[in-house]
Design a protein around this motif. Structure first.
Motif, PDB file in Angstrom:
ATOM      1  N   LEU A   8      87.496  43.694 -33.197  1.00  0.00           N
ATOM      2  CA  LEU A   8      87.434  44.522 -31.993  1.00  0.00           C
ATOM      3  C   LEU A   8      88.664  45.426 -31.884  1.00  0.00           C
ATOM      4  N   VAL A   9      89.824  44.914 -32.240  1.00  0.00           N
ATOM      5  CA  VAL A   9      91.047  45.715 -32.216  1.00  0.00           C
ATOM      6  C   VAL A   9      90.945  46.838 -33.248  1.00  0.00           C
ATOM      7  N   LEU A  19      83.139  54.829 -37.775  1.00  0.00           N
ATOM      8  CA  LEU A  19      82.270  54.091 -36.846  1.00  0.00           C
ATOM      9  C   LEU A  19      80.821  54.135 -37.322  1.00  0.00           C
ATOM     10  N   LYS A  20      80.393  55.307 -37.784  1.00  0.00           N
ATOM     11  CA  LYS A  20      79.011  55.439 -38.281  1.00  0.00           C
ATOM     12  C   LYS A  20      78.795  54.547 -39.498  1.00  0.00           C
ATOM     13  N   PRO A  32      72.770  55.540 -33.856  1.00  0.00           N
ATOM     14  CA  PRO A  32      72.213  56.424 -32.837  1.00  0.00           C
ATOM     15  C   PRO A  32      73.124  57.628 -32.634  1.00  0.00           C
ATOM     16  N   SER A  33      72.551  58.708 -32.165  1.00  0.00           N
ATOM     17  CA  SER A  33      73.320  59.925 -31.930  1.00  0.00           C
ATOM     18  C   SER A  33      73.952  59.855 -30.546  1.00  0.00           C
ATOM     19  N   VAL A  34      75.107  59.192 -30.496  1.00  0.00           N
ATOM     20  CA  VAL A  34      75.826  59.005 -29.237  1.00  0.00           C
ATOM     21  C   VAL A  34      77.299  59.342 -29.459  1.00  0.00           C
ATOM     22  N   PRO A  35      78.045  59.583 -28.389  1.00  0.00           N
ATOM     23  CA  PRO A  35      79.478  59.864 -28.537  1.00  0.00           C
ATOM     24  C   PRO A  35      80.202  58.681 -29.199  1.00  0.00           C
ATOM     25  N   LEU A  39      79.414  54.560 -29.244  1.00  0.00           N
ATOM     26  CA  LEU A  39      79.109  53.881 -30.508  1.00  0.00           C
ATOM     27  C   LEU A  39      80.085  52.731 -30.726  1.00  0.00           C
ATOM     28  N   ARG A  40      81.346  52.947 -30.390  1.00  0.00           N
ATOM     29  CA  ARG A  40      82.361  51.893 -30.511  1.00  0.00           C
ATOM     30  C   ARG A  40      81.977  50.690 -29.648  1.00  0.00           C
ATOM     31  N   ARG A  41      81.521  50.956 -28.422  1.00  0.00           N
ATOM     32  CA  ARG A  41      81.113  49.844 -27.537  1.00  0.00           C
ATOM     33  C   ARG A  41      79.855  49.150 -28.036  1.00  0.00           C
ATOM     34  N   LEU A  42      78.924  49.917 -28.602  1.00  0.00           N
ATOM     35  CA  LEU A  42      77.709  49.308 -29.149  1.00  0.00           C
ATOM     36  C   LEU A  42      78.043  48.398 -30.329  1.00  0.00           C
TER      37      LEU A  42
END
Length: 140
Positions: A8-9, A19-20, A32-35, A39-42
């Motif tokens: 998580l850190v 991230l992708k 998914p096409s998100v900011p 994406l980090r939270r997902l």
């Protein structure tokens, strides 16, 4: 620290491209096409689900059912317009508090006040929302 905490850190330091890649490695599909922040939270959610388990299927289905029904927005707050000359009356600890609405402010105790909250604070000795104190909102 645990592996999960380390992961998580590390997420906080990843670039959007990284991230992708991380998503593709975890989910095995195109992200998914998100900011990047979302994406980090997902990804963080997926990592936590792997460590601690996801919601039970029945709970997930119920949440999806509720979400699909939509939620009615709360009714609009009623707008109270105070016109000069109006009087607001409130009983407080056996004393009647009468305020007159002026063009620019309020008259109470032979003084002009900028707000109802100032008057409510003066009368009670505590912080009050002036409109709430005088019963002008649905909360009071």
């Amino acid at each position: 620290m645990s592996k999960l905490v380390d992961d998580l850190v590390t997420l906080a330091r990843l670039s959007p491209a990284q991230l992708k890649e991380k998503w593709t490695g975890i989910e095995g599909c195109v992200p998914p096409s998100v900011p990047p922040g979302l994406l980090r939270r997902l990804i963080a959610q997926r990592l936590q689900e792997r460590r601690h388990g996801a919601l039970p299927a029945i709970v997930a289905r119920e949440l999806a059912r509720i979400a699909s029904q939509g939620v009615e927005p709360p009714p609009p707050r009623r707008q109270i317009r105070l016109t000069p000359g109006a009087r607001l009356v409130r009983e407080w600890n056996g004393r009647t508090v009468t305020v007159e609405v002026l063009e620019h402010g309020f008259a109470y105790a032979d003084r002009t006040w900028r707000s109802l909250s100032e008057i409510a604070r003066h009368v009670t000795g505590a912080h009050w929302s002036g409109p709430r104190f005088f019963g002008l909102t649905g909360n009071g």
